[in-house]
Design an enzyme around this catalytic site. Structure first.
Site, PDB file in Angstrom:
ATOM      1  N   THR A  70      14.427 -63.343 -54.072  1.00 19.51           N
ATOM      2  CA  THR A  70      13.723 -64.620 -53.868  1.00 19.51           C
ATOM      3  C   THR A  70      14.101 -65.646 -54.934  1.00 19.51           C
ATOM      4  O   THR A  70      14.403 -66.802 -54.613  1.00 19.51           O
ATOM      5  CB  THR A  70      12.191 -64.388 -53.959  1.00 19.51           C
ATOM      6  OG1 THR A  70      11.857 -63.174 -53.315  1.00 19.51           O
ATOM      7  CG2 THR A  70      11.428 -65.547 -53.389  1.00 19.51           C
ATOM      8  N   HIS A 132       6.488 -65.521 -48.764  1.00 22.12           N
ATOM      9  CA  HIS A 132       6.611 -64.069 -48.561  1.00 22.12           C
ATOM     10  C   HIS A 132       5.930 -63.671 -47.253  1.00 22.12           C
ATOM     11  O   HIS A 132       5.793 -62.484 -46.954  1.00 22.12           O
ATOM     12  CB  HIS A 132       5.951 -63.303 -49.714  1.00 22.12           C
ATOM     13  CG  HIS A 132       6.764 -63.257 -50.980  1.00 22.12           C
ATOM     14  ND1 HIS A 132       8.134 -63.137 -50.982  1.00 22.12           N
ATOM     15  CD2 HIS A 132       6.397 -63.283 -52.294  1.00 22.12           C
ATOM     16  CE1 HIS A 132       8.575 -63.091 -52.240  1.00 22.12           C
ATOM     17  NE2 HIS A 132       7.546 -63.200 -53.046  1.00 22.12           N
ATOM     18  N   ARG A 300      16.161 -59.009 -64.067  1.00 21.74           N
ATOM     19  CA  ARG A 300      16.377 -57.689 -64.651  1.00 21.74           C
ATOM     20  C   ARG A 300      17.871 -57.404 -64.568  1.00 21.74           C
ATOM     21  O   ARG A 300      18.654 -58.057 -65.210  1.00 21.74           O
ATOM     22  CB  ARG A 300      15.503 -56.643 -63.910  1.00 21.74           C
ATOM     23  CG  ARG A 300      15.279 -55.359 -64.679  1.00 21.74           C
ATOM     24  CD  ARG A 300      14.407 -54.410 -63.874  1.00 21.74           C
ATOM     25  NE  ARG A 300      15.010 -53.993 -62.621  1.00 21.74           N
ATOM     26  CZ  ARG A 300      15.811 -52.933 -62.470  1.00 21.74           C
ATOM     27  NH1 ARG A 300      16.085 -52.170 -63.502  1.00 21.74           N
ATOM     28  NH2 ARG A 300      16.319 -52.618 -61.285  1.00 21.74           N
ATOM     29  N   GLY A 302      19.810 -57.164 -61.408  1.00 21.06           N
ATOM     30  CA  GLY A 302      20.440 -57.957 -60.357  1.00 21.06           C
ATOM     31  C   GLY A 302      21.687 -57.303 -59.788  1.00 21.06           C
ATOM     32  O   GLY A 302      22.707 -57.959 -59.616  1.00 21.06           O
TER      33      GLY A 302
HETATM   34  P1  A3P Z   1      16.269 -55.974 -60.059  1.00 23.15           P
HETATM   35  O1  A3P Z   1      14.877 -55.686 -60.500  1.00 23.15           O
HETATM   36  O2  A3P Z   1      16.819 -54.902 -59.162  1.00 23.15           O
HETATM   37  O3  A3P Z   1      17.200 -56.294 -61.162  1.00 23.15           O
HETATM   38  P2  A3P Z   1      12.671 -61.507 -56.564  1.00 23.15           P
HETATM   39  O4  A3P Z   1      13.364 -62.723 -57.039  1.00 23.15           O
HETATM   40  O5  A3P Z   1      12.507 -61.465 -55.071  1.00 23.15           O
HETATM   41  O6  A3P Z   1      11.434 -61.256 -57.313  1.00 23.15           O
HETATM   42  O7  A3P Z   1      13.669 -60.288 -56.825  1.00 23.15           O
HETATM   43  C1  A3P Z   1      13.916 -59.870 -58.134  1.00 23.15           C
HETATM   44  C2  A3P Z   1      15.235 -59.146 -58.156  1.00 23.15           C
HETATM   45  O8  A3P Z   1      16.299 -60.104 -58.054  1.00 23.15           O
HETATM   46  C3  A3P Z   1      15.433 -58.421 -59.476  1.00 23.15           C
HETATM   47  O9  A3P Z   1      16.230 -57.285 -59.153  1.00 23.15           O
HETATM   48  C4  A3P Z   1      16.204 -59.450 -60.287  1.00 23.15           C
HETATM   49  O10 A3P Z   1      16.912 -58.913 -61.364  1.00 23.15           O
HETATM   50  C5  A3P Z   1      17.117 -60.031 -59.213  1.00 23.15           C
HETATM   51  N1  A3P Z   1      17.578 -61.389 -59.544  1.00 23.15           N
HETATM   52  C6  A3P Z   1      16.893 -62.387 -60.131  1.00 23.15           C
HETATM   53  N2  A3P Z   1      17.674 -63.467 -60.288  1.00 23.15           N
HETATM   54  C7  A3P Z   1      18.887 -63.137 -59.791  1.00 23.15           C
HETATM   55  C8  A3P Z   1      20.127 -63.836 -59.705  1.00 23.15           C
HETATM   56  N3  A3P Z   1      20.255 -65.065 -60.158  1.00 23.15           N
HETATM   57  N4  A3P Z   1      21.169 -63.194 -59.146  1.00 23.15           N
HETATM   58  C9  A3P Z   1      21.043 -61.923 -58.673  1.00 23.15           C
HETATM   59  N5  A3P Z   1      19.904 -61.206 -58.743  1.00 23.15           N
HETATM   60  C10 A3P Z   1      18.828 -61.812 -59.309  1.00 23.15           C
END
Ligand code: A3P
Length: 340
Positions: A70, A132, A300, A302
């Site tokens: 997201t 969501h 985290r 990603g």
């Molecule tokens: P991980 O916990 O597997 O690293 P959301 O944005 O829906 O809350 O999802 C969070 C997940 O997206 C986390 O995954 C986070 O690290 C990853 N995320 C956040 N920013 C990102 C980016 N710019 N590029 C790729 N993944 C990203």
């Protein structure tokens, strides 16, 4: 098992206290509505969105199951939609000063805080708004033929979404515990739950916006029925080819990159601005916070496949089996993400 969405289930208004309750997904209290589980504080917002939100034909909704990309999608769509006013290399680009969640708000959140106010009325068109909410719970005013609104969905392998959600929930529980400890009035301190407890809840669909698989398949079905209005993206594909996916996003939103922009590498600049490393290192994302958690918690690893560092092969096989059984006959499979 597909979520059963009966008319009665979705009748307004929602009487939150009468809905099935799940208290184990700390620090949240979840209630089941329309076949899905939601934080009970959000449900009045969902009801108000369904009753009152006035979409514009030019609106673009960024939809996702939590922990599925997201934050990344918000950053990419915001940077793409506003590139004329805010070139991605600009030192004062809003994404360098604000967290992506402060650039693109969730539809249901301000409505939950004040069900009678339209927090989005003042936004200039075209508006980019996140949610969501599962596809069947979006107001018909958004999804009906002729509504004009566009929806972009990002889907992620359920095992990675689960691990990301569990680790994020531990952080929000710790933040809530710290807040409770500082309160003048003593109140229960949420204790973090174990991976095994979280897994049982996830497999049972008892997590925010869960179950995950009908959430995903509802948007996939929407994208099959109305491909010009619903774009279905996969997190793993976005990691594999971020520039190609940003081009797809821009085209879908009606603002394809011009030849000049392509020559100048604007799509690549947007990908760079929104990369996890770039966002993670920004001051606002290191020190700032949302109401319930620090901004740094959204970034985290990603990557795809981190589940294997946390789940046993038996857990993975069990979740894959539950999802596969539930999606039989739907035409949708997560495995396609690995084969494409
Ligand atoms: P991980 O916990 O597997 O690293 P959301 O944005 O829906 O809350 O999802 C969070 C997940 O997206 C986390 O995954 C986070 O690290 C990853 N995320 C956040 N920013 C990102 C980016 N710019 N590029 C790729 N993944 C990203």
């Amino acid at each position: 098992m597909a979520a059963s969405i009966g008319d009665d289930d979705l009748a307004e208004p929602i009487v939150v206290s009468s809905l099935p309750l799940e208290t184990r997904f700390l620090p949240l209290q979840l209630r089941q509505h329309g076949g899905f589980w939601f934080p009970e504080t959000i449900l009045p917002g969902i009801a108000a969105v369904r009753a009152r939100f006035a979409p514009r034909p030019s609106d673009v909704f960024l939809a996702s199951f939590p922990k599925s990309g997201t934050t990344w999608l918000k950053a990419l769509a915001f940077a793409t939609a506003h590139r004329a006013d805010h070139p991605p290399r600009a030192p004062d680009h809003p994404l360098r000063l604000r967290n992506p969640h402060d650039c693109v708000e969730f539809l249901e959140v301000p409505y939950a805080l004040d069900p009678t106010a339209d927090a989005f009325a003042a936004l200039p068109s075209p508006r980019v708004i996140a949610t969501h909410m599962p596809y069947p719970l979006l107001p018909e005013r958004v999804t009906a033929e002729g509504a004009g609104c566009k929806v972009v969905y990002v889907c992620r392998d359920p095992k990675d979404a689960f691990v990301s959600m569990w680790l994020f929930a531990k952080k929000t529980a710790a933040a809530a515990a710290a807040e409770a400890a500082n309160d003048d009035e003593p109140r229960p301190v949420p204790t973090p739950f174990s991976m095994e407890e979280a897994f049982e809840l996830f497999c049972d669909g008892r997590c925010p916006a869960g179950p995950q698989w009908p959430h995903v398949s509802s948007y996939w079905e929407g994208s099959q029925r109305r491909p010009e209005k619903v774009l279905f993206l996969r997190y793993e594909e976005m990691l594999r080819d971020p520039v190609g996916n940003v081009r797809k996003l821009a085209e879908f939103m009606g603002c394809a990159f011009s030849e000049e922009e392509e020559a100048a590498g604007v799509a690549r600049d947007i990908v760079e601005l929104c990369s996890i490393d770039a966002l993670k290192n920004m001051e606002v994302n290191q020190s700032g916070a949302q109401e319930y958690v620090k901004n740094e918690a959204f970034f985290r690893k990603g990557v795809a496949g981190d589940w294997s560092n946390h789940m046993t092969p038996a857990m993975a096989a069990r979740l894959d089996g539950i999802v596969e059984d539930a999606l039989q006959g739907s035409g949708f499979a997560f495995a396609a993400a690995e084969s494409t």
